[in-house]
Design an enzyme around this catalytic site. Structure first.
Site, mmCIF file in Angstrom:
data_model
loop_
_atom_site.group_PDB
_atom_site.id
_atom_site.type_symbol
_atom_site.label_atom_id
_atom_site.label_comp_id
_atom_site.label_asym_id
_atom_site.label_seq_id
_atom_site.Cartn_x
_atom_site.Cartn_y
_atom_site.Cartn_z
ATOM 1 C CB CYS A 115 9.372 5.102 -52.012
ATOM 2 S SG CYS A 115 10.346 4.589 -50.317
ATOM 3 C CG HIS A 258 12.118 6.065 -55.030
ATOM 4 N ND1 HIS A 258 12.350 7.001 -54.064
ATOM 5 C CD2 HIS A 258 11.974 4.881 -54.486
ATOM 6 C CE1 HIS A 258 12.569 6.386 -52.960
ATOM 7 N NE2 HIS A 258 12.362 5.197 -53.148
ATOM 8 C CG ASN A 288 15.054 5.139 -50.238
ATOM 9 O OD1 ASN A 288 14.292 5.902 -50.223
ATOM 10 N ND2 ASN A 288 14.776 3.891 -50.383
#
Ligand code: UT7
Length: 337
Positions: A115, A258, A288
């Site tokens: 990520c 993020h 996500n």
């Protein structure tokens, strides 16, 4: 006299989401979860997933084409793809993406920092441009976590979505809007088991196929521990990059973190002493999306007007590895396509 170095300047952004929308209500109808649990714990209301047979490169090509259009450019000197879900374990996916964009011949490679991949890719792109060898780079973050999560695991199915986002960077000056002024990166491999797909790599394969387990091929995350590390590292990376570029917390107009969990973004912003509305949030809409999360958020920010010319922006991310990073830039006058 020695010329000052080139800076990477953001010239265009774009994103691509798959067409299949999965709402919390749909998940609640097929597994033991609820809209209330997912919304309260994560802020996520929906996510998008690829149809059977689609792959990460399909989204990456679309996002890349949109970023090139946004930049008004037909070609770049290199293509970087941040991903943890390549089309195949071997070879890298970036060359295929480059070819499909009509860029056969340019250097193209993948960056895997889960990520944090987009921020890592930004640091690499910045370095390539600063070296003077490359005048433009297409950086794409793309992931299809729906292909690696266990479809019966409510803890990951409810959190992750698929998508791609991209950014064109060109050589320019540090005083131009769009200039990436500083980047910070870090990692702690002692935490590698917190986010892991155990099987399919050399460790399991060298032990022989008998070591393979069904669950080992799936993505697993120790959510609570990751949550704590994410808050700590995203906060510290932000402070470190502010220090590097000489900005104070008050100078930051927008924090683009993020998009793992709205609670994480709220906690980071509060810990930094920023007003809550300084955090750009789109995790409610897309979930996500791993390496795609920051460039999708940037594209959404341009479309909504949250990102405008001259705004001081900090990107910050935490992901598997463990890895983390942050970048500071002044937003340019660009349109999302
Ligand atoms: O992208 C890379 C970085 N990733 C992150 O930053 C993610 C960080 N972690 C998180 O965002 C959160 O930890 C999660 C959203 C993943 C999980 O939330 P949590 O509040 O930490 O829940 P938990 O994992 O501690 O689970 C609490 C309970 C468990 O049940 P028991 O064992 O207490 O009976 C889970 O099984 O919640 C259960 N649970 C669910 N219940 C309903 C887990 N997922 C779900 C679900 N629906 N979707």
């Amino acid at each position: 006299m020695r010329r000052s170095r080139e800076f990477a300047v953001v010239a265009g952004v774009g994103a691509s989401l798959p067409s299949r929308l999965v709402t919390n209500e749909e998940l609640a109808s097929r597994m033991d979860t609820s809209d209330e649990w997912i919304t309260t714990r994560t802020g996520i209301r929906q996510r998008f997933v690829v149809e059977p047979g689609a792959a990460t490169s399909d989204l990456a090509v679309e996002a890349g084409a949109r970023a090139l259009k946004s930049a008004g450019m037909a070609a770049v000197d290199a293509v970087l793809l941040a991903t943890t879900t390549p089309d195949h374990p071997c070879p890298a996916t970036a060359p295929s993406v480059a070819s499909r964009l009509g860029l056969t011949g340019v250097p193209a490679f993948d960056v895997n920092a889960v990520c944090s991949g987009f921020v890592y890719g930004l640091a690499v792109a910045d370095g390539l441009i600063a070296s003077g060898a490359f005048a433009s780079v297409l950086l794409i973050g793309a992931d299809t976590f729906s292909t690696i999560v266990d479809g019966d695991d409510r803890a990951t199915v409810s959190v992750f979505g698929d998508g791609a986002g991209a950014c064109v960077l060109r050589a320019g000056r540090s005083d131009e809007p769009g200039a990436v002024l500083g980047v910070e990166l870090g990692s702690d491999g002692g935490l590698r088991e917190l986010i892991i797909v155990p099987d399919g790599g050399s460790r399991q394969r060298s032990a022989g196929d008998s070591a393979a387990t069904v669950s080992g091929k799936y993505f697993s995350m120790q959510g609570k521990a990751v949550y704590k590390h994410a808050v700590r590292r995203m906060t510290q990376a932000t402070l470190d990059v502010l220090d590097r570029v000489g900005w104070s917390v008050q100078d930051v107009d927008l924090l683009v973190g993020h998009q793992a969990n709205k609670r994480i973004l709220d906690t980071v912003v509060a810990g930094l002493g920023m007003p809550a509305d300084r955090a750009l949030v789109n995790v409610d809409r897309v979930g996500n999306t791993a390496a795609a999360s920051i460039p999708i958020a940037l594209t959404d920010g341009v479309a909504s007007g949250a990102l405008r010319e001259g705004r001081r922006v900090v990107l910050t991310a935490f992901g598997g590895g463990a890895s983390w990073g942050a970048a500071a830039l002044v937003w340019p006058d660009i349109a999302a396509t």
